[in-house]
Design an enzyme around this catalytic site. Structure first.
Site, PDB file in Angstrom:
ATOM      1  N   GLY A 199       0.837  -1.191   0.000  1.00 27.36           N
ATOM      2  CA  GLY A 199       0.000   0.000   0.000  1.00 27.36           C
ATOM      3  C   GLY A 199       0.870   1.237   0.000  1.00 27.36           C
ATOM      4  O   GLY A 199       2.094   1.168  -0.074  1.00 27.36           O
TER       5      GLY A 199
ATOM      6  N   GLY B 137       4.885   8.029   1.682  1.00 29.21           N
ATOM      7  CA  GLY B 137       5.690   6.910   1.244  1.00 29.21           C
ATOM      8  C   GLY B 137       4.862   5.673   0.976  1.00 29.21           C
ATOM      9  O   GLY B 137       3.633   5.719   0.950  1.00 29.21           O
ATOM     10  N   SER B 138       5.550   4.547   0.774  1.00 29.74           N
ATOM     11  CA  SER B 138       4.886   3.287   0.443  1.00 29.74           C
ATOM     12  C   SER B 138       5.280   2.197   1.427  1.00 29.74           C
ATOM     13  O   SER B 138       6.306   2.289   2.109  1.00 29.74           O
ATOM     14  CB  SER B 138       5.266   2.860  -0.982  1.00 29.74           C
ATOM     15  OG  SER B 138       4.867   3.840  -1.919  1.00 29.74           O
ATOM     16  N   VAL B 139       4.444   1.146   1.485  1.00 26.89           N
ATOM     17  CA  VAL B 139       4.676   0.020   2.389  1.00 26.89           C
ATOM     18  C   VAL B 139       4.906  -1.242   1.564  1.00 26.89           C
ATOM     19  O   VAL B 139       4.160  -1.526   0.624  1.00 26.89           O
ATOM     20  CB  VAL B 139       3.481  -0.186   3.340  1.00 26.89           C
ATOM     21  CG1 VAL B 139       3.748  -1.353   4.290  1.00 26.89           C
ATOM     22  CG2 VAL B 139       3.201   1.085   4.131  1.00 26.89           C
TER      23      VAL B 139
ATOM     24  N   ASP C 171      -5.089  10.883  13.450  1.00 24.37           N
ATOM     25  CA  ASP C 171      -5.530  10.425  12.130  1.00 24.37           C
ATOM     26  C   ASP C 171      -6.217   9.059  12.214  1.00 24.37           C
ATOM     27  O   ASP C 171      -5.873   8.120  11.480  1.00 24.37           O
ATOM     28  CB  ASP C 171      -4.342  10.362  11.167  1.00 24.37           C
ATOM     29  CG  ASP C 171      -4.760  10.336   9.695  1.00 24.37           C
ATOM     30  OD1 ASP C 171      -5.915  10.724   9.395  1.00 24.37           O
ATOM     31  OD2 ASP C 171      -3.941   9.935   8.844  1.00 24.37           O
TER      32      ASP C 171
END
Length: 351
Positions: free
Chosen positions: A50, A55-57, A169
């Site tokens: 994801g 950033g990305s995982v 969040d």
């Protein structure tokens, strides 16, 4: 509070031991990995799980232990650096069943990576909103246990840590579920700390549209009650199995004129709750396989959580006791914001 930081160089990494004293104590280790180690663990970041604004995982495996991990690779911008520091300083120092566990990190050159335990069943939004073909359908009992687990995690952050941690969040995307569907609050990149000698803190506006408490938009110092508001919005989505607003409806919480009451689920929820018809709010795919008493309880909690004034919202510890069935809860009043949406919608219909 006693914080003991022991740094021991051992081969490729540092071992950091943090000891926290408070209402609850925890001790854990955070390993600092080299960037090349994480490149190898993720097979050069080949399997993306994801992504987000910073950033990305990626999925990976620690070669020594064969533990499956989720590696968050942050971008090099200043916001990525801020998120990195926020996550290491918050979730890196705490342990709780309902908070995602930070295993290790990388801070080498321009590289900023955070390594978490991998959650086999992904995030809550994938299951509630059927974002993938293989997303499992959540029974009501599973949904109820998720609501209780998230409440316990937030209660721990707000009331049991040395400093109050406000997540900032809370949304379905930031609630992960493990193989047994135990929920884990994740993504602490926007988290902020409030010392126990203070009740609120002034911080820059952030968060996700649709889950933001209205007082934050006015620029006043915030309290943990902004998380309570977001939690209430998530509860309504857990009940219905759909987003609170349709894709074409604005999420501008500063103005009620951007909503249509027949498209904004919180308006329907409070109306049905007051009229004694919460059954009609429940995800139809459950096919009446749910506890009406629990649905009403969750709906009441949700509607208290989204009250206009932060002072009318309960604390997370109170919410936990209600969800555990240890405390009764009164019927919540209609929030002024939702009443304004109904009034404007009625005026528009009569024109």
């Amino acid at each position: 509070m006693l914080v003991l930081l022991l740094l021991i160089w051992k081969n490729k990494f540092k071992w950091c031991v943090f000891s926290l004293c408070g209402n609850q104590s925890s001790a854990g280790g955070i390993i600092a990995f080299r960037y090349t180690d994480l490149v190898r663990a993720t097979k050069s970041f080949s399997e993306k799980l994801g992504g987000g604004a910073f950033g990305s995982v990626y999925k990976g495996v620690l070669s020594d232990s064969k533990i499956t991990i989720a590696v968050k690779k942050l971008d090099g911008a200043s916001q990525g650096e801020k998120q990195f520091r926020a996550e290491v300083s918050s979730v890196g120092l705490i342990q709780h069943l309902n908070l995602v566990k930070l295993i290790c990190f990388c801070c080498e050159g321009d590289h900023r990576l955070l390594v978490y335990e991998h959650m086999l069943n992904g995030s809550l939004d994938g299951h509630l909103f059927k974002k993938s073909y293989n997303a499992a359908f959540l029974s009501w009992s599973t949904r109820y246990q998720i609501t209780l687990g998230v409440a316990r995690g937030l209660s721990y952050l707000h009331q049991s840590c040395h400093k109050c941690i406000i997540h900032c969040d809370i949304k379905p995307e930031n609630i992960l579920v493990d193989s047994s569907y135990v929920p884990k609050v994740a993504d602490f990149g926007l988290a902020t700390f409030v010392g126990r000698d203070f009740s609120r803190i002034l911080t820059s506006f952030r968060g996700t549209a649709g889950y933001i408490a209205r007082e934050w938009l006015s620029g006043v110092p915030i309290t943990p009650k902004i998380d309570v508001y977001s939690f209430g919005m998530v509860l309504l989505e857990i009940i219905s199995g759909r987003r609170n607003s349709s894709a074409g409806t604005s999420h501008d919480a500063s103005s009620s004129s951007s909503y249509k009451h027949d498209e904004f689920f919180p308006v329907q929820a409070i109306n049905k709750l007051h009229s004694g018809d919460v059954r009609s709010l429940v995800d139809p795919q459950l096919h009446s396989d749910f506890s009406l008493e629990e649905v009403e309880r969750v709906c009441k909690v949700a509607c208290w959580c989204i009250q206009d004034s932060e002072f009318d919202r309960p604390m997370m510890g109170e919410i936990v006791r209600v969800l555990e069935g240890l405390r009764e809860i009164d019927m919540p009043p209609m929030p002024r914001f939702l009443a304004a949406i109904m009034e404007q919608s009625g005026a528009a219909t009569s024109m």
